[in-house]
Design a protein around this motif. Structure first.
Motif, PDB file in Angstrom:
ATOM      1  N   ILE A   2       0.853  -1.175   0.000  1.00  0.00           N
ATOM      2  CA  ILE A   2       0.000   0.000   0.000  1.00  0.00           C
ATOM      3  C   ILE A   2       0.893   1.231   0.000  1.00  0.00           C
ATOM      4  N   VAL A   3       1.088   1.824  -1.154  1.00  0.00           N
ATOM      5  CA  VAL A   3       1.939   2.995  -1.278  1.00  0.00           C
ATOM      6  C   VAL A   3       1.126   4.228  -0.933  1.00  0.00           C
ATOM      7  N   PRO A   4       1.685   5.170  -0.161  1.00  0.00           N
ATOM      8  CA  PRO A   4       0.951   6.399   0.143  1.00  0.00           C
ATOM      9  C   PRO A   4       0.572   7.156  -1.109  1.00  0.00           C
ATOM     10  N   TYR A  13      12.671   5.564  -3.486  1.00  0.00           N
ATOM     11  CA  TYR A  13      11.898   4.335  -3.486  1.00  0.00           C
ATOM     12  C   TYR A  13      11.717   3.834  -2.054  1.00  0.00           C
ATOM     13  N   PRO A  14      10.584   3.243  -1.736  1.00  0.00           N
ATOM     14  CA  PRO A  14      10.377   2.748  -0.371  1.00  0.00           C
ATOM     15  C   PRO A  14      11.349   1.638  -0.014  1.00  0.00           C
ATOM     16  N   VAL A  15      11.693   1.603   1.265  1.00  0.00           N
ATOM     17  CA  VAL A  15      12.670   0.643   1.773  1.00  0.00           C
ATOM     18  C   VAL A  15      11.991  -0.207   2.827  1.00  0.00           C
ATOM     19  N   LEU A  16      12.190  -1.522   2.750  1.00  0.00           N
ATOM     20  CA  LEU A  16      11.649  -2.444   3.742  1.00  0.00           C
ATOM     21  C   LEU A  16      12.602  -2.471   4.936  1.00  0.00           C
ATOM     22  N   VAL A  17      12.109  -1.962   6.076  1.00  0.00           N
ATOM     23  CA  VAL A  17      12.948  -1.895   7.266  1.00  0.00           C
ATOM     24  C   VAL A  17      12.909  -3.206   8.027  1.00  0.00           C
ATOM     25  N   LEU A  70      12.116  17.154   6.749  1.00  0.00           N
ATOM     26  CA  LEU A  70      11.069  16.481   5.977  1.00  0.00           C
ATOM     27  C   LEU A  70      11.107  15.004   6.340  1.00  0.00           C
ATOM     28  N   PRO A  71      10.389  14.612   7.389  1.00  0.00           N
ATOM     29  CA  PRO A  71      10.464  13.234   7.877  1.00  0.00           C
ATOM     30  C   PRO A  71      10.026  12.232   6.813  1.00  0.00           C
ATOM     31  N   PRO A  72      10.630  11.052   6.810  1.00  0.00           N
ATOM     32  CA  PRO A  72      10.231  10.007   5.839  1.00  0.00           C
ATOM     33  C   PRO A  72       8.810   9.510   6.122  1.00  0.00           C
ATOM     34  N   ARG A  73       8.202   8.981   5.084  1.00  0.00           N
ATOM     35  CA  ARG A  73       6.877   8.379   5.226  1.00  0.00           C
ATOM     36  C   ARG A  73       7.035   6.930   5.671  1.00  0.00           C
ATOM     37  N   GLU A  74       6.194   6.516   6.593  1.00  0.00           N
ATOM     38  CA  GLU A  74       6.232   5.147   7.113  1.00  0.00           C
ATOM     39  C   GLU A  74       4.826   4.568   7.089  1.00  0.00           C
ATOM     40  N   TRP A  75       4.722   3.283   6.798  1.00  0.00           N
ATOM     41  CA  TRP A  75       3.448   2.575   6.855  1.00  0.00           C
ATOM     42  C   TRP A  75       3.711   1.085   7.041  1.00  0.00           C
ATOM     43  N   ASN A  79       2.450  -6.626   8.919  1.00  0.00           N
ATOM     44  CA  ASN A  79       3.497  -6.570   9.942  1.00  0.00           C
ATOM     45  C   ASN A  79       4.879  -6.266   9.355  1.00  0.00           C
ATOM     46  N   GLN A  80       4.899  -5.569   8.272  1.00  0.00           N
ATOM     47  CA  GLN A  80       6.148  -5.171   7.636  1.00  0.00           C
ATOM     48  C   GLN A  80       6.212  -3.652   7.590  1.00  0.00           C
ATOM     49  N   LEU A  81       7.285  -3.099   8.061  1.00  0.00           N
ATOM     50  CA  LEU A  81       7.466  -1.656   8.115  1.00  0.00           C
ATOM     51  C   LEU A  81       8.203  -1.179   6.880  1.00  0.00           C
ATOM     52  N   TRP A  82       7.556  -0.266   6.168  1.00  0.00           N
ATOM     53  CA  TRP A  82       8.146   0.327   4.982  1.00  0.00           C
ATOM     54  C   TRP A  82       8.424   1.798   5.263  1.00  0.00           C
ATOM     55  N   VAL A  83       9.561   2.260   4.830  1.00  0.00           N
ATOM     56  CA  VAL A  83       9.980   3.647   5.022  1.00  0.00           C
ATOM     57  C   VAL A  83      10.358   4.225   3.661  1.00  0.00           C
ATOM     58  N   GLN A  84       9.908   5.451   3.434  1.00  0.00           N
ATOM     59  CA  GLN A  84      10.190   6.121   2.164  1.00  0.00           C
ATOM     60  C   GLN A  84      10.743   7.520   2.464  1.00  0.00           C
ATOM     61  N   PRO A  85      12.066   7.697   2.445  1.00  0.00           N
ATOM     62  CA  PRO A  85      12.642   9.019   2.727  1.00  0.00           C
ATOM     63  C   PRO A  85      12.536   9.933   1.508  1.00  0.00           C
TER      64      PRO A  85
END
Length: 258
Positions: A2-4, A13-17, A70-75, A79-85
């Motif tokens: 689910i991309v914002p 590009y989003p990164v799987l943390v 400009l904080p990264p987007r997280e979602w 149960n997987q955390l994705w971060v998009q700086p």
């Protein structure tokens, strides 16, 4: 994944943390990654190392400043955390032109109002300003921080205006409720005054009727008095005429006797 929603602010590009390691079933759904990611690696591969340590430190400092302002987007997804700086790539003149075109297109697509208060227009211009801050910060961090202060001041001013507007609306609602509470008393007062008005009108009509009756009686009495007076005048006139006719003949008889 689910991309914002899309934004005028440019992101990497989003990164799987972190990912859920409990699901080991072969039928489990594989991770969805961006075109630049591989399923085995997960996160995006780091950029190539700069040639000089000073350039590497400067780039790292710029990324830290960007992530701070400009904080990264997280979602979360499964149960997987994705971060998009935000992107730390330098911008060009064409990027600014493309940003202008994208802003105009977004305003038209989302049907933002051209004048007045419009949350959609405010959101899009806020994203555009954040993107300009990102572009300026990459070239000059101090200038970007100064623009950040300008942005925060504008947002604080808008929040103060919004708070003032909401307080004025609440004040107006309180006054309206007070007016509604006093409306019953005013309606009762109006009913009392209308009843008093009807009583006074009835009394006025009675007094008018009495006055008209008195005027009619006085007119009849005056008419009778005038008629009686006219009859007396006529009687006195006739009597006077008879006396005038009698006096000459009486004097004439006395003259012949002498």
């Amino acid at each position: 994944m689910i991309v914002p929603t899309d934004s005028l602010l440019k992101y990497d590009y989003p990164v799987l943390v972190s990912k859920n390691t409990e699901r080991k079933s072969p039928r489990s759904r594989p991770l969805k990654v961006s075109p630049q990611q591989t399923v085995e690696s997960g996160p995006v591969p780091p950029p190539p190392k700069p040639k000089s340590p000073s350039a590497d430190a400067s780039r790292q400092q710029t990324e830290e400043i960007l992530n701070a302002i400009l904080p990264p987007r997280e979602w979360m997804e499964d149960n997987q955390l994705w971060v998009q700086p935000v992107s730390s790539a330098p911008c060009t003149r064409m990027d600014v032109i493309h940003l202008q075109e994208q802003l105009d297109r977004s305003l038209q697509e989302r049907q933002a109002r051209e004048t007045g208060i419009c949350p959609v227009r405010r959101e899009l211009y806020s994203q555009c300003f954040d993107e300009l801050i990102r572009q300026v910060t990459i070239n000059c961090a101090e200038r970007g921080l100064l623009l950040l202060q300008v942005r925060d001041e504008i947002r604080m001013t808008i929040a103060a205006c919004q708070t003032l507007y909401e307080s004025s609306v609440a004040f107006g609602m309180r006054k309206a409720l007070q007016a509604e509470h006093g409306m019953a008393d005013m309606e009762n007062k109006i009913l009392e005054l209308e009843s008093e008005k009807r009583d006074l009108e009835r009394l006025l009509n009675e007094q008018k009727a009495k006055c008209e009756a008195i005027e009619r009686r006085e007119a009849e009495r005056r008419e009778i008095e005038e008629k009686k007076h006219a009859e007396e005048v006529q009687f006195l006139k006739r009597t006077n005429q008879q006396l005038k006719m009698f006096q000459p003949s009486h004097r004439h008889g006395f003259g012949n006797r002498d």
